[in-house]
Design a protein around this motif. Structure first.
Motif, PDB file in Angstrom:
ATOM      1  N   ASN A   1     -43.045  14.304 -22.815  1.00  0.00           N
ATOM      2  CA  ASN A   1     -43.818  15.447 -22.339  1.00  0.00           C
ATOM      3  C   ASN A   1     -45.290  15.063 -22.218  1.00  0.00           C
ATOM      4  O   ASN A   1     -45.797  14.332 -23.063  1.00  0.00           O
ATOM      5  CB  ASN A   1     -43.694  16.615 -23.323  1.00  0.00           C
TER       6      ASN A   1
ATOM      7  N   TYR B   1     -42.642  20.475 -24.731  1.00  0.00           N
ATOM      8  CA  TYR B   1     -41.767  20.863 -23.609  1.00  0.00           C
ATOM      9  C   TYR B   1     -42.531  20.610 -22.317  1.00  0.00           C
ATOM     10  O   TYR B   1     -43.748  20.356 -22.330  1.00  0.00           O
ATOM     11  CB  TYR B   1     -41.393  22.351 -23.705  1.00  0.00           C
ATOM     12  N   SER B   2     -41.822  20.695 -21.207  1.00  0.00           N
ATOM     13  CA  SER B   2     -42.475  20.655 -19.897  1.00  0.00           C
ATOM     14  C   SER B   2     -41.938  21.796 -19.055  1.00  0.00           C
ATOM     15  O   SER B   2     -40.969  22.452 -19.438  1.00  0.00           O
ATOM     16  CB  SER B   2     -42.212  19.317 -19.208  1.00  0.00           C
TER      17      SER B   2
ATOM     18  N   CYS C   1     -44.688  19.253 -11.809  1.00  0.00           N
ATOM     19  CA  CYS C   1     -44.297  19.415 -13.226  1.00  0.00           C
ATOM     20  C   CYS C   1     -45.512  19.186 -14.124  1.00  0.00           C
ATOM     21  O   CYS C   1     -45.707  19.886 -15.120  1.00  0.00           O
ATOM     22  CB  CYS C   1     -43.193  18.432 -13.610  1.00  0.00           C
ATOM     23  N   LEU C   2     -46.310  18.205 -13.771  1.00  0.00           N
ATOM     24  CA  LEU C   2     -47.493  17.889 -14.571  1.00  0.00           C
ATOM     25  C   LEU C   2     -48.435  19.087 -14.669  1.00  0.00           C
ATOM     26  O   LEU C   2     -48.865  19.486 -15.757  1.00  0.00           O
ATOM     27  CB  LEU C   2     -48.233  16.710 -13.935  1.00  0.00           C
TER      28      LEU C   2
ATOM     29  N   THR D   1     -47.010  22.222 -16.409  1.00  0.00           N
ATOM     30  CA  THR D   1     -46.969  22.018 -17.858  1.00  0.00           C
ATOM     31  C   THR D   1     -48.362  22.167 -18.464  1.00  0.00           C
ATOM     32  O   THR D   1     -48.554  22.830 -19.481  1.00  0.00           O
ATOM     33  CB  THR D   1     -46.382  20.629 -18.173  1.00  0.00           C
ATOM     34  N   LYS D   2     -49.347  21.566 -17.798  1.00  0.00           N
ATOM     35  CA  LYS D   2     -50.724  21.686 -18.290  1.00  0.00           C
ATOM     36  C   LYS D   2     -51.158  23.150 -18.289  1.00  0.00           C
ATOM     37  O   LYS D   2     -51.762  23.633 -19.261  1.00  0.00           O
ATOM     38  CB  LYS D   2     -51.648  20.862 -17.382  1.00  0.00           C
TER      39      LYS D   2
ATOM     40  N   SER E   1     -54.987  17.540 -14.853  1.00  0.00           N
ATOM     41  CA  SER E   1     -54.356  17.271 -16.164  1.00  0.00           C
ATOM     42  C   SER E   1     -55.095  16.096 -16.810  1.00  0.00           C
ATOM     43  O   SER E   1     -54.524  15.042 -17.096  1.00  0.00           O
ATOM     44  CB  SER E   1     -52.870  16.962 -16.020  1.00  0.00           C
TER      45      SER E   1
ATOM     46  N   PHE F   1     -47.129  12.312 -14.749  1.00  0.00           N
ATOM     47  CA  PHE F   1     -45.988  12.889 -15.455  1.00  0.00           C
ATOM     48  C   PHE F   1     -44.979  11.824 -15.851  1.00  0.00           C
ATOM     49  O   PHE F   1     -44.279  11.973 -16.843  1.00  0.00           O
ATOM     50  CB  PHE F   1     -45.331  13.929 -14.545  1.00  0.00           C
TER      51      PHE F   1
END
Lengths: 483, 483
Positions: free
Chosen positions: B39, B45-46, B134-135, B138-139, B321, B327
């Motif tokens: 992650n 988690y992501s 996703c990066l 998630t951030k 990020s 990622f």
């Protein structure tokens, strides 16, 4: 993912401010400067890139019916203002430092002179484009420097921050000195070399590594770099590669460019072992290339440890500028034209002296040592100042003003580095090709002292203010009520 | 900057490998998994994002005449192969975890089942899109968590790594929990809220701060957040804002959403002082918002210090990020179909146990505690395995296999999280709107224990293998000659 223009690629507040100016009938001509405050990764210089995309953006600025409808749907804009937008185009002047030029903090990389409504709109997209490409060109230049003459290939598309970051990142990487990219779209769009051979999946899709190598060598004898780490680099990969090279040699097939690629493990150790094995088998001209989480720091260390690698593929850390993923360029108001047509200098103060802006309509002269051709300093001054290089030139630090240098007349040359790009909304600049920019950038870097190119604690080039600019700045600061 | 498809947005080696397979008449169906190993930012988690753009990309895959001409010009491709490309389209199956789902390392986020030439081509663009979105999702989720219920606005366009990074980064940020973005193009394209008021240049273009504020308040009484740090936050900015709010009140103009924005200085101190001044003047409902190099760590600390801020604009650190700008998703071969139609599992070994891939045609079940609805673990298994939740379920760590948990039948529920997206080249999936995905993501995060959402040293959710999958993996490893 199709898109014709980037007109709406702007911060919402640009539009609310524009409407504010519109409602107040306030559309005086202003000057905004794009500049940055610090070189990325604590470096000694940056590389200018992105101007061609800024030009495309400005040329294509227009609000379509769809755009206007969308803005209307937000319920914050008057019909009058939306009507104004539907006829919008850029009518101002833009000056810029050409791509590939070495640049330093605090100097205007781009100067926009336009009615405030237009100048405000273009802020966000210009910063977005310039911040991205300057960042990656600068990072690439650092990686190329660390490689000390070896070729660097840009391999980062899969880890780039979206399609554009891959595409324009590859463009910027080539400007910064990479010899090619894996990105085919960048190759097509910018006519730059594309490179690459095969992945682990190629090896895994064959019954064994030898068959995979042999098949590849027969298909691509002229560009045959075999990836040797799928199973075991020294016990399987390199011996199988040598076996294939021997068979090709025995069959009388000459291979133009051939060798191996290391993609895991300790690259210093493995490359030296592999070099010995290849040499032993008579393949002294076989290339050893390497990839695997490289950046300028690791590359620098691998060179010190005499890794037997002469070709490097750099991915994630270059395409994201991992240790410093943003450039920090800002867009600040420098002057407002009054009724008489004079530009009244404006200043943005800050508790932090470094963050105080330079007021007025400015340009930049780069000053070179006449003998060595190396950069002595950059001088920011008002556009109407003139210099005679036969006269002595007094340079002084704009913050620690007692730090002074006098360049004797005849010992230095000057070059204005901001050039006109748009005049009255018309583009007056023809962008060179990316490979031409890359060549120019290579020459530009030759004007830097080695001390400035160093990766760690480099010597910072002086960016000074002319005496007139310094005096105006000082008097504006004095006028401010700072108590 | 216009572009109709991203077909050439691929690494060059995908094409050289494709031609290799083409020449060898080798086009068996294979399975590739997209997964990630860690992650970002050492999180627990992501958040899955980017599928809609992957779908668009796959749907639009085609080589135009221009593309084929370009590839021909490289002198490495045969006319036969170029002819094949000109008729290329994707004919395979794709399975994916829906956007907004909470995801964990090592599980296939996307599974591509297609003839190897097709499966190989799409690798790079799929990774590029998924890795980016996703990066950022998630951030954003981390930043939103740190804000503990306050609204987070995405303000990073000017520092994003190019136009797409701004556009799709804003999309991902909304999925991750941001309440809006400054990016107008993102607002238009994805029908998400756009936000923002004015910049320092607005203030500087007026004779004084008070006039600038007053003008703004009269124009936008319903959304009037005044930027108070152009000159001096507490001595000039906040008093001028209060003066304007008082005049608006005296004039009987009700202001729906009003307040101030802090953009420099110590946000904890300044916000508490400003809150006291606003409250004292009777503006207890005035919003205090803040921006200025925020990230989840600073936000977390400002909350602990009880900063009087309830609305946050987060720029650079979110959109890039910054502490972890990639990622790390990879695309690995998992199986090859043999003549009988069976998928033969494939494994990629590595000296690093963590990097060994999971072989075969797999799916993922998420296991929830029946009472709390919280995630217990994810179980990766072969697609043809079935489970009965009335039976006990034995979970064990795939590396430290002695770590076992037995879930009694009836105490847990299971949900398959990989869903079909393409079948035989036809899209069978309808992407929800971005706001629907954001709402789903909010619900998803409720299935996580607080310990997993923690910013520092979070509890890692177990991702286990079924016994069958574990046995197949083990026997493949045993077959390898590892000595």
């Amino acid at each position: 993912m199709s898109r014709h223009d980037l007109t709406l690629l702007t911060d919402f507040y640009e539009l609310t401010m524009m409407q504010g100016y519109y409602e107040k009938g306030q559309n005086e001509t202003v000057i905004f400067d794009v500049f940055f405050r610090q070189n990325p990764s604590n470096g000694g210089y940056s590389i200018c890139a992105g101007l061609e995309q800024v030009i495309e953006y400005v040329k294509n600025l227009n609000f379509t019916y769809e755009d206007v409808d969308y803005l209307r749907s937000l319920g914050m804009f008057s019909e009058d203002f939306l009507h104004y937008l539907s006829g919008f185009h850029f009518t101002g002047d833009i000056y810029a430092i050409p791509e590939g030029t070495v640049i330093f903090p605090k100097e205007p990389v781009i100067k926009v002179i336009a009615p405030i409504m237009e100048a405000q709109l273009v802020e966000t997209a210009i910063l977005n484009i310039i911040n991205h490409q300057c960042l990656i060109a600068t990072k690439a230049s650092r990686v190329v420097f660390a490689a000390g003459g070896d070729g660097i290939m840009e391999f980062g598309l899969r880890r780039a921050q979206g399609p554009d970051a891959g595409l324009y990142g590859a463009r910027a990487a080539i400007i910064g000195g990479c010899i090619g990219t894996s990105n085919v779209l960048a190759g097509q769009r910018f006519n730059v070399p594309v490179l690459g051979t095969h992945a682990h999946s190629w090896i895994m899709s064959f019954p064994d590594e030898y068959t995979a190598f042999k098949t590849y060598a027969q298909l691509y004898p002229d560009n045959c770099i075999l990836l040797v780490d799928t199973y075991d680099t020294l016990k399987s990969g390199v011996p199988n590669a040598i076996r294939v090279f021997e068979e090709m040699r025995a069959a009388g097939i000459s291979m133009k460019k051939y060798g191996i690629r290391l993609d895991s493990g300790d690259l210093a150790y493995l490359s030296k072992q592999a070099r010995a094995m290849l040499d032993e088998a008579g393949f002294t001209d076989a290339v050893i290339s390497a990839s695997n989480d490289l950046d300028e720091y690791l590359l620098h260390d691998l060179k010190i440890q005499q890794a037997a690698i002469t070709s490097w593929g750099v991915g994630t850390n270059l395409i994201t500028s991992k240790d410093c993923p943003s450039f920090g360029g800002v867009y600040k108001l420098a002057a407002i034209q009054d009724e008489s047509g004079q530009f009244v200098p404006k200043i943005k103060i800050s508790e932090n002296t470094e963050k105080i802006t330079n007021p007025g309509n400015k340009t930049i002269y780069r000053i070179y040592d006449k003998t060595t051709g190396k950069v002595r300093a950059d001088l920011i001054c008002f556009v109407d100042e003139t210099y005679d290089t036969d006269q002595d030139l007094l340079l002084f630090d704009p913050i620690e003003t007692w730090k002074k240098t006098r360049l004797p007349g005849g010992t230095y040359t000057m070059r204005e580095i901001l050039v006109p790009v748009f005049r009255n909304g018309e583009c007056v600049y023809q962008s060179p090709s990316v490979m031409e920019i890359a060549e120019y950038c290579k020459q530009e870097k030759k004007t830097l002292w080695e001390e400035t190119k160093r990766l760690f604690y480099p010597h910072q080039v002086y960016v000074d203010l002319s005496e007139s600019l310094y005096e105006v700045k000082k008097s504006l600061l004095d006028q401010m009520d700072m108590d």
